[in-house]
Design a protein around this motif. Structure first.
Motif, short mmCIF file in Angstrom:
data_model
loop_
_atom_site.label_atom_id
_atom_site.label_comp_id
_atom_site.label_asym_id
_atom_site.label_seq_id
_atom_site.Cartn_x
_atom_site.Cartn_y
_atom_site.Cartn_z
N SER A 154 0.84 -1.19 0.00
CA SER A 154 0.00 0.00 0.00
C SER A 154 0.88 1.25 0.00
O SER A 154 2.00 1.22 0.51
N ILE A 155 0.37 2.33 -0.57
CA ILE A 155 1.11 3.60 -0.62
C ILE A 155 0.51 4.54 0.41
O ILE A 155 -0.70 4.77 0.43
N VAL A 156 1.38 5.09 1.26
CA VAL A 156 0.91 5.85 2.42
C VAL A 156 1.80 7.06 2.70
O VAL A 156 2.90 7.17 2.16
N THR A 157 1.31 7.92 3.55
CA THR A 157 2.16 8.88 4.26
C THR A 157 1.84 8.73 5.75
O THR A 157 0.74 8.32 6.12
N VAL A 158 2.82 9.04 6.59
CA VAL A 158 2.69 8.81 8.02
C VAL A 158 2.92 10.11 8.78
O VAL A 158 3.91 10.81 8.55
N ALA A 159 2.00 10.43 9.69
CA ALA A 159 2.18 11.56 10.61
C ALA A 159 2.80 11.01 11.90
O ALA A 159 2.35 9.97 12.41
N PHE A 160 3.82 11.70 12.41
CA PHE A 160 4.54 11.17 13.58
C PHE A 160 5.16 12.30 14.39
O PHE A 160 5.32 13.42 13.92
N ARG A 161 5.50 11.96 15.62
CA ARG A 161 6.28 12.83 16.49
C ARG A 161 7.53 12.09 16.93
O ARG A 161 7.54 10.86 16.99
N LEU A 162 8.58 12.83 17.25
CA LEU A 162 9.84 12.25 17.71
C LEU A 162 9.99 12.54 19.20
O LEU A 162 10.34 13.64 19.60
N LYS A 163 9.69 11.52 20.01
CA LYS A 163 9.72 11.70 21.46
C LYS A 163 11.01 11.15 22.05
O LYS A 163 11.34 9.97 21.88
N PRO A 164 11.78 11.97 22.77
CA PRO A 164 13.02 11.50 23.39
C PRO A 164 12.76 10.44 24.45
O PRO A 164 11.73 10.46 25.15
N PHE A 165 13.67 9.47 24.57
CA PHE A 165 13.59 8.47 25.62
C PHE A 165 15.00 8.13 26.10
O PHE A 165 15.99 8.40 25.41
N TYR A 166 15.06 7.55 27.28
CA TYR A 166 16.35 7.11 27.83
C TYR A 166 16.16 5.88 28.70
O TYR A 166 15.23 5.82 29.51
N THR A 167 17.00 4.88 28.52
CA THR A 167 17.14 3.79 29.47
C THR A 167 18.63 3.48 29.57
O THR A 167 19.37 3.68 28.59
N SER A 168 19.06 2.99 30.72
CA SER A 168 20.48 2.70 30.89
C SER A 168 20.93 1.56 29.98
O SER A 168 22.10 1.50 29.59
N GLN A 169 20.01 0.68 29.63
CA GLN A 169 20.37 -0.46 28.79
C GLN A 169 20.43 -0.09 27.32
O GLN A 169 21.41 -0.40 26.62
N LEU A 170 19.39 0.58 26.81
CA LEU A 170 19.34 0.91 25.39
C LEU A 170 20.07 2.19 25.05
O LEU A 170 20.59 2.35 23.95
#
Length: 255
Positions: A154-170
């Motif tokens: 399928s052909i699409v466009t995506v609306a998104f936000r970039l939310k910061p995250f933090y974990t000691s492992q990743l």
């Protein structure tokens, strides 16, 4: 020392973050009508899109994500308390990468993953409630999701936000948080023709004979009896033979 289990960036209000929209792209995986439960028992909406790596629009999207990843890293560095924590800080693996074929060769496309939870916990009642993912057609009108199927291709466009995250492992990074999807072209579960499987016409071989259907018999019967034909008709459902186009869960373990 910061609690290792605590996301030191969790106080960021996602609703105040900028909304972005991807270029028009092909969906490689699409759990946008019904959520996937592969990684979360309560469900997760997920879509993976693929874009030509050398396209300017693709590079602009990569630049945007990298800019926000760097900003999240700098913010986390400021909030960590000890030199040891600061030294151990790393960037998490981004939720995009070069697409590879079965032999491990790059295809010339870059794939981007977007996700969001399909449920939330009501703060007042403590109840788990379902979330719907907004889906729009090519003209911007909300789509009726009844009987809607959106498969890979399928052909699409995506609306998104970039939310910061933090974990000691990743480490630290940004979640490519799925907000909504616009459908430009829908590929769904219609059965393939012989051409779709690569078959060609072979002269002089077996040919399936046409068979009388129940509708044909009803029409003959109604003509003989001079009665009005029934307005009721039944439609036989065809079993989709395009398993290769069905959406499959993505390995959304990037973050």
């Amino acid at each position: 020392m910061v609690d290792k289990k605590k996301n030191i960036l969790s106080d960021i209000d996602m609703h105040k973050l900028d909304m972005h929209v991807t270029p028009v792209a092909e969906a490689a995986v699409a759990f946008i009508v019904s959520p996937s439960t592969e990684y979360k028992d309560n469900g997760q909406f997920f879509i993976r899109i693929r874009l030509k790596t050398d396209a300017k629009e693709t590079q602009a999207l990569v630049d945007l994500i990298e800019k926000e990843r760097k900003a999240a890293f700098d913010m986390a560095m400021e909030r960590l308390e000890t030199p040891k924590e600061k030294k151990a800080l790393k960037l998490a693996t981004p939720a995009y990468h070069a697409e590879e074929d079965d032999d491990g060769n790059e295809t010339g496309y870059t794939v981007f993953n977007f996700k969001r939870n399909a449920t939330y916990t009501d703060k007042k009642s403590g109840e788990l409630k379902a979330l719907a993912l907004p889906i729009f057609d090519s003209m911007g009108q909300p789509v009726d999701k009844d009987d809607l199927e959106v498969w890979s291709g399928s052909i699409v466009t995506v609306a998104f936000r970039l939310k910061p995250f933090y974990t000691s492992q990743l480490g630290v990074g940004v979640t490519q948080h799925l907000e909504a999807v616009q459908l430009i072209k829908v590929v769904s579960g219609s059965a393939k023709t012989a051409d779709g499987y690569g078959f060609k016409k072979q002269q002089g071989g077996f040919v399936e004979e046409a068979k009388d259907t129940d509708d044909d018999a009803d029409e003959e019967s109604s003509e003989e009896s001079s009665e009005e034909p029934s307005e009721e008709s039944s439609e036989e459902s065809e079993e989709a033979a395009t398993a290769d186009k069905r959406p499959v869960p993505g390995d959304d373990g990037d973050y």
